[in-house]
Write an enzyme that holds these catalytic residues in place. Structure first.
Site, mmCIF file in Angstrom:
data_model
loop_
_atom_site.group_PDB
_atom_site.id
_atom_site.type_symbol
_atom_site.label_atom_id
_atom_site.label_comp_id
_atom_site.label_asym_id
_atom_site.label_seq_id
_atom_site.Cartn_x
_atom_site.Cartn_y
_atom_site.Cartn_z
ATOM 1 N N GLY A 101 50.918 -16.127 -26.405
ATOM 2 C CA GLY A 101 49.961 -15.171 -25.888
ATOM 3 C C GLY A 101 49.882 -15.202 -24.374
ATOM 4 N N HIS A 109 47.791 -17.555 -20.162
ATOM 5 C CA HIS A 109 48.046 -18.973 -19.871
ATOM 6 C C HIS A 109 48.866 -19.149 -18.593
ATOM 7 C CE1 HIS A 109 46.466 -19.712 -23.812
ATOM 8 N NE2 HIS A 109 47.452 -19.067 -24.416
ATOM 9 N N ASP A 124 52.309 -18.493 -33.900
ATOM 10 C CA ASP A 124 53.542 -18.769 -33.162
ATOM 11 C C ASP A 124 54.600 -19.364 -34.084
ATOM 12 O OD1 ASP A 124 52.435 -17.806 -30.864
ATOM 13 O OD2 ASP A 124 52.118 -19.750 -29.916
ATOM 14 N N HIS A 148 42.581 -21.568 -26.005
ATOM 15 C CA HIS A 148 42.075 -20.229 -26.312
ATOM 16 C C HIS A 148 40.557 -20.252 -26.424
ATOM 17 C CE1 HIS A 148 46.138 -20.622 -28.217
ATOM 18 N NE2 HIS A 148 46.335 -19.612 -27.387
ATOM 19 N N ASP A 205 21.948 -20.816 10.113
ATOM 20 C CA ASP A 205 21.947 -21.560 8.846
ATOM 21 C C ASP A 205 20.879 -22.641 8.811
ATOM 22 O OD1 ASP A 205 23.045 -23.230 10.691
ATOM 23 O OD2 ASP A 205 24.980 -23.449 9.707
ATOM 24 N N GLY A 206 19.976 -22.617 9.792
ATOM 25 C CA GLY A 206 18.803 -23.474 9.739
ATOM 26 C C GLY A 206 18.956 -24.880 10.261
ATOM 27 N N CYS A 242 20.147 -25.812 13.523
ATOM 28 C CA CYS A 242 20.284 -25.968 14.976
ATOM 29 C C CYS A 242 19.281 -26.966 15.541
ATOM 30 C CB CYS A 242 20.119 -24.609 15.662
ATOM 31 S SG CYS A 242 20.317 -24.682 17.460
ATOM 32 N N PRO A 294 18.937 -19.448 18.809
ATOM 33 C CA PRO A 294 18.427 -20.811 19.019
ATOM 34 C C PRO A 294 19.288 -21.641 19.972
ATOM 35 C CG PRO A 294 19.337 -20.567 16.813
ATOM 36 C CD PRO A 294 19.267 -19.199 17.393
ATOM 37 N N GLY A 295 20.599 -21.403 19.993
ATOM 38 C CA GLY A 295 21.448 -22.134 20.932
ATOM 39 C C GLY A 295 21.136 -21.782 22.364
#
Length: 587
Positions: A38, A41, A103, A212, A415-416, A418, A571-572
């Protein structure tokens, strides 16, 4: 099928009227090896077409056995009619089949019909799955990932010119020695199915499920890689292999491998597992097999996607002992150009330890280069060390105090992290300033040791950029003969330019540079009237201005929508303005 033909225009051909892919170079004088089953796979089975492995692959529908007509058509394409006694018929064909009822029946019927036509054809059945108890019914173990290793052995023997009977016997004997077991975090859902297979929730794994999605031995809570490895390895070993040399009419069952054996191990991705996780599992499996409990030597490790279950999140482990079997080792290592195959990087018998276990020594920096001499750079600024220590203390303290506001801003536009990153760096600088690790006597060691402190504590993009700036400022003075106030401005100039170059950002990018560049402009005024206080004021105006920038071309803010950025400064840039203000106040 069409996609494979597009990828390999010179190496593959489709058999007309059938979903059968064949090698573009078929030598009917040699044994041809065919396999299939089949779809779903991949890379099995078409990925194994190539010299030294499969001659072709017969592809059924999703998880469905191919038809007898397609299998027979493939056999006809690679064989000739003729009796062996009269020197006809060519090399013949070996069918490598996984042990599933569909098979076995379809491939078996095609094999019989081919023989009836005068074509030499034999069939080998692989039943390597150790999840199904030997006492459960007459069907026997399922054929899973170990089948791929059987392809390799059979294909290599055929490439050597061995006869059909010898190739078949080698392949079957090898297949009977392989044991495999799979585990998964999710069961597979056949594409197009009206109902999703949700048998497993996010906190459950299934041990021994089939390729399967068939149910396995049992379900379990989540296990670590080491625990999974132990479960799989012990199950494979205890399931064992049939020893036909035993007394009586039935075979004795002996362990799959013994302590001290030389093993080949395949760690197979079932489709949805990351390469990262696969390497972790491979390490756990090999470490267990080579540890004191098993004491084996794993000379051949195969890791990757060999026989998947569409997008199943899981993996299987196949183990076979090849102790003192130079014939099988040679076949496994024989040259092969199959589309998806890569020979193992063999840990040879003559090496006591893997060469890869020996680390290449790190190149040590000579002491004279680790701390560059600044003897030839005369200090022309009176009270430099006192001012430097005061400026660093003020800058460090303001960053520690401002962590909450920097974190607040970065939670909105980044991303919180800094605020916490800046605080870590500031505390490290203050600590090293107190214990004398930071040498503030001269700009060369000052900026170099500041860079070391940042490197050891901050991390993230901002940490690297600040470290780059300090290192550039330090090396600038190595090319000078004296340290002056204008020289300090030029060093700052070089540092800001380094941040811009390596950070791939500039004015208006909504980054720390929107505070650094305005401060630099003030300090670089032609009449030299720009003071540090002026620079601090310009940095704050620049930082405040980022709140009105509705787009960012660099940094985390680059991923956000306009409405997410409006009204919140970068923030930077705010951190730079705070530092500049603190330094101006200290000086």
């Amino acid at each position: 099928v069409r996609g494979m033909l597009l990828q390999y225009p010179n190496r593959l051909r489709k058999l007309s009227n059938h979903n059968v892919l064949l090698s573009s170079s078929i030598d009917k004088r040699r044994v041809s090896v065919l396999s299939g089953g089949g779809s779903g796979h991949e890379p099995s089975h078409a990925g194994w077409i190539g010299d030294g492995m499969l001659t072709g692959a017969i592809l059924g529908g999703m998880f469905a056995s191919p038809s007898v007509s397609s299998i027979l058509a493939a056999v006809r394409a690679v064989t000739d009619i003729g009796s062996e006694e009269k020197g006809g018929g060519g090399g013949g064909c070996l069918l490598v089949v996984k042990n599933y009822t569909g098979d076995r029946l379809n491939f078996g019927m095609a094999c019989e019909q081919a023989n009836a036509e005068g074509r030499k054809c034999r069939m080998v059945v692989v039943a390597d799955d150790c999840a199904v108890p030997r006492t459960k019914g007459v069907t026997g173990a399922r054929g899973v990932a170990g089948t791929v290793l059987v392809h390799k052995v059979a294909g290599a023997a055929a490439a050597e010119g061995k006869g059909l009977d010898e190739v078949a016997e080698l392949a079957q004997s090898f297949a009977n020695r392989i044991g495999s077991l799979g585990v998964a975090l999710s069961a597979v859902t056949v594409p197009g199915a009206s109902v999703a297979n949700d048998r497993l929730d996010g906190g459950t794994i299934e041990i021994g499920l089939g390729i399967h999605g068939e149910a396995g031995m049992r379900q379990s809570g989540l296990l670590s890689a080491d625990e999974l490895a132990k479960e799989m390895v012990e199950t494979v070993r205890e399931f064992g292999i049939a020893d036909a040399s035993g007394p009586g009419e039935t075979d004795n069952i002996v362990p799959n491998f013994e302590k001290g054996d030389d093993l080949a191990v395949m760690v197979n991705n079932l489709g949805g597992t990351s390469n990262f996780e696969m390497s972790i599992l491979a390490n756990s499996v090999v470490s267990l097999l080579e540890g004191p409990e098993n004491g084996c030597r794993v000379g051949r490790v195969y890791v990757g996607s060999f026989m998947t279950s569409f997008d199943m999140q899981g993996a299987s482990v196949s183990v076979v002992s090849i102790t003192d079997d130079d014939r099988i080792k040679a076949l496994l290592d024989a040259p092969c150009d199959a589309l998806s195959w890569k020979n193992a990087d063999v840990w040879t018998d003559g090496d006591d330890a893997r060469p890869s276990a020996t680390e290449i020594p790190e190149v040590e920096v000579p002491a004279e280069l680790a701390t560059p001499s600044h003897d030839g750079v005369a200090m022309k600024i009176e009270g430099f060390e006192t001012m430097a220590r005061a400026a660093l203390t003020a800058a460090g303290n303001v960053l520690v105090e401002s962590e909450p506001v920097l974190t607040k801003y970065d939670t909105v536009v980044g991303d919180g992290d800094c605020g916490l990153t800046m605080e870590r760096g500031a505390r490290e600088v203050l600590s090293r300033l107190a214990n004398g690790t930071i040498d503030a006597s001269h700009p060369v060691p000052l900026f170099s040791t500041l860079a070391d402190a940042v490197s050891a504590s901050m991390g993230g993009t901002s940490g690297v950029l600040i470290e780059l700036m300090f290192r550039k400022m330090s090396t600038y003075f190595l090319s000078q003969t004296e340290v002056t106030s204008r020289g300090m401005v030029e060093a700052f100039h070089r540092g800001v330019k380094a941040v811009s170059f390596y950070g791939y950002a500039g004015r208006g990018s909504r980054t720390m540079l929107d505070a650094l560049f305005p401060a630099l402009d003030k300090l670089l005024e032609e009449d030299g009237a720009g003071t540090i206080a002026d620079a601090a004021k310009a940095a704050k105006e620049g930082a405040d201005g980022t709140a009105e920038m509705l787009s960012a071309s660099a940094g985390r803010s680059n991923y956000l929508r306009e409405e997410s950025l409006e009204g919140t400064p970068d923030p930077g840039a705010v951190a730079v303005a705070l530092v500049m203000g603190a330094v101006a106040g200290a000086l």
